[in-house]
Design a protein around this motif. Structure first.
Motif: not given
Length: 405
Positions: A356-374
């Motif tokens: 779960k921790a590894e999955v959460d890290t990947m998901l958080n990385s995707l959205l880590s910009g100021p406006n997520g995927l944007w």
């Protein structure tokens, strides 16, 4: 008796024991036939029932269709309506058979024996509550995105994709796709590999003794063990209509991965394992049954892994060609499939391929910009890093998953 006679007597006695052992048919692997299709009968009537799984697949399909219908009509998403569909409360479905089925999706979300039972400690009650709340939030996100705004950085709204409207949250995720792909993992995958194919479930209580003696469930034509196996099968194939080329959720994506020559035995491998395992249960061959469970766990886990990489790479390409929201549809699918990896089960470990921790890290990385995927300018390196991480874990390359030959 001299030593020679003692030796000969011992040899003779040992030979007698071996002969008796060889004559003991209970220790031999039983002979049985694996059917060419998933067809099993008892007393000239089917012994298969996965109607509950067919119902839940239809429920998730209806929820996805609701997003699409409302978006294309320019009508606001009713979060309460989706929440009622999730829990099957208040006759929320257009299909009255779903309303009266007594089934729901919510109580089968993060609810497996192996990962979410207090007996086995694979997950926690807090995680279960969090996962279900996450999906409920997708209903709210859908409502926010359907208020008439155009999707843009930090703004939830619609994006016209061909003849369809797609709805995106402020972070660029598409709530419909996050729901559909995420639920494929948190409900369907979790129930398949961590519940109905769990030895803790299959052999619970007197199940093995009852199956060996063919004690049927009251008023039914199957043993409990047979039924558990069928329910796992139903979460994949329960809505298939081959005549009309209709395949839903995991069955559809198995076909899509199988269409890639790099993975073109996948469909046959999973299908055979289900048939062979079910035949083994009928024949009381539990060693073979368990071997098929391992095959199904391994092969089925490959599906979200390959599709996650595929959609991340497709999204990366569309960031260049379409510069924004059109790419986010693919990335949202990838996001949902990454979620599903938490519910896989690596054979021999009773743990997921990614924690779960590894999955959460990947998901958080995707959205880590100021406006997520944007945060488009910084997104591509993240997509490549996550793709490589997933591909490496499963032993394929990003290139193999990124294209269908």
């Amino acid at each position: 008796m001299n030593k020679t006679k003692q030796f000969l007597a011992l040899v003779a006695f040992s030979s007698f024991l071996i002969s008796c052992s060889n004559d003991d048919s209970s220790s031999a692997t039983p002979e049985y036939t694996v059917p060419a299709t998933y067809t099993f009968e008892r007393n000239n009537a089917t012994s298969i029932d996965f109607s509950g799984q067919t119902t839940r697949i239809a429920m998730l399909q209806a929820m996805g269709d609701y997003y699409k219908t409302q978006a294309n009509a320019g009508v606001a998403i009713d979060a309460s309506a989706l929440s009622n569909m999730y829990s099957n409360t208040g006759n929320p479905f257009l299909d009255t058979n779903l309303n009266t089925s007594g089934k729901q999706l919510k109580d089968k979300t993060a609810a497996s024996v192996d990962y979410f039972s207090l007996l086995y400690g694979g997950g926690t009650t807090a995680e279960q509550v969090s996962v279900r709340s996450f999906f409920e939030n997708q209903f709210t996100e859908g409502n926010n995105a359907s208020q008439g705004n155009n999707a843009s950085a930090g703004v939830a709204g619609k994006y016209i994709d061909g003849s369809s409207n797609r709805l995106f949250a402020a972070n660029g995720l598409e709530p419909q796709q996050v729901l559909l792909k995420g639920m494929m993992g948190a409900s369907f995958m979790d129930q398949i590999v961590n519940n109905y194919l769990s030895v803790n479930k299959l052999d619970a209580g007197s199940n093995k003794i009852d199956n060996t003696n063919k004690v049927l469930e009251a008023g039914k034509n199957f043993t409990t063990m047979e039924h558990n196996w069928d329910e796992a099968y139903g979460y994949i194939y329960g809505a298939d209509d081959a005549t009309n080329n209709v395949y839903r959720f995991w069955s559809s994506y198995i076909n899509q991965v199988n269409a890639d020559t790099d993975f073109n035995t996948l469909k046959a491998d999973i299908d055979l394992a289900f048939r062979k395992g079910r035949a083994a249960i009928v024949a009381n061959d539990y060693t073979t049954r368990d071997a098929q469970i391992a095959i199904i766990k391994e092969k089925l886990a490959l599906v979200p892994a390959v599709r996650a990489v595929y959609y991340l790479q497709e999204g990366k390409e569309k960031l260049v060609t379409d510069n924004g929201a059109k790419a986010f549809h693919a990335l949202s699918e990838g996001y949902g499939f990454i979620m599903s990896l938490r519910y896989t089960n690596k054979p021999g470990t009773n743990n997921p391929y990614f924690t779960k921790a590894e999955v959460d890290t990947m998901l958080n990385s995707l959205l880590s910009g100021p406006n997520g995927l944007w945060d488009i300018d910084n997104l591509s390196p993240k997509l490549d890093a996550i793709s490589t991480q997933i591909a490496t874990k499963f032993g394929f390359t990003v290139a193999q998953a990124a294209t269908v030959d």
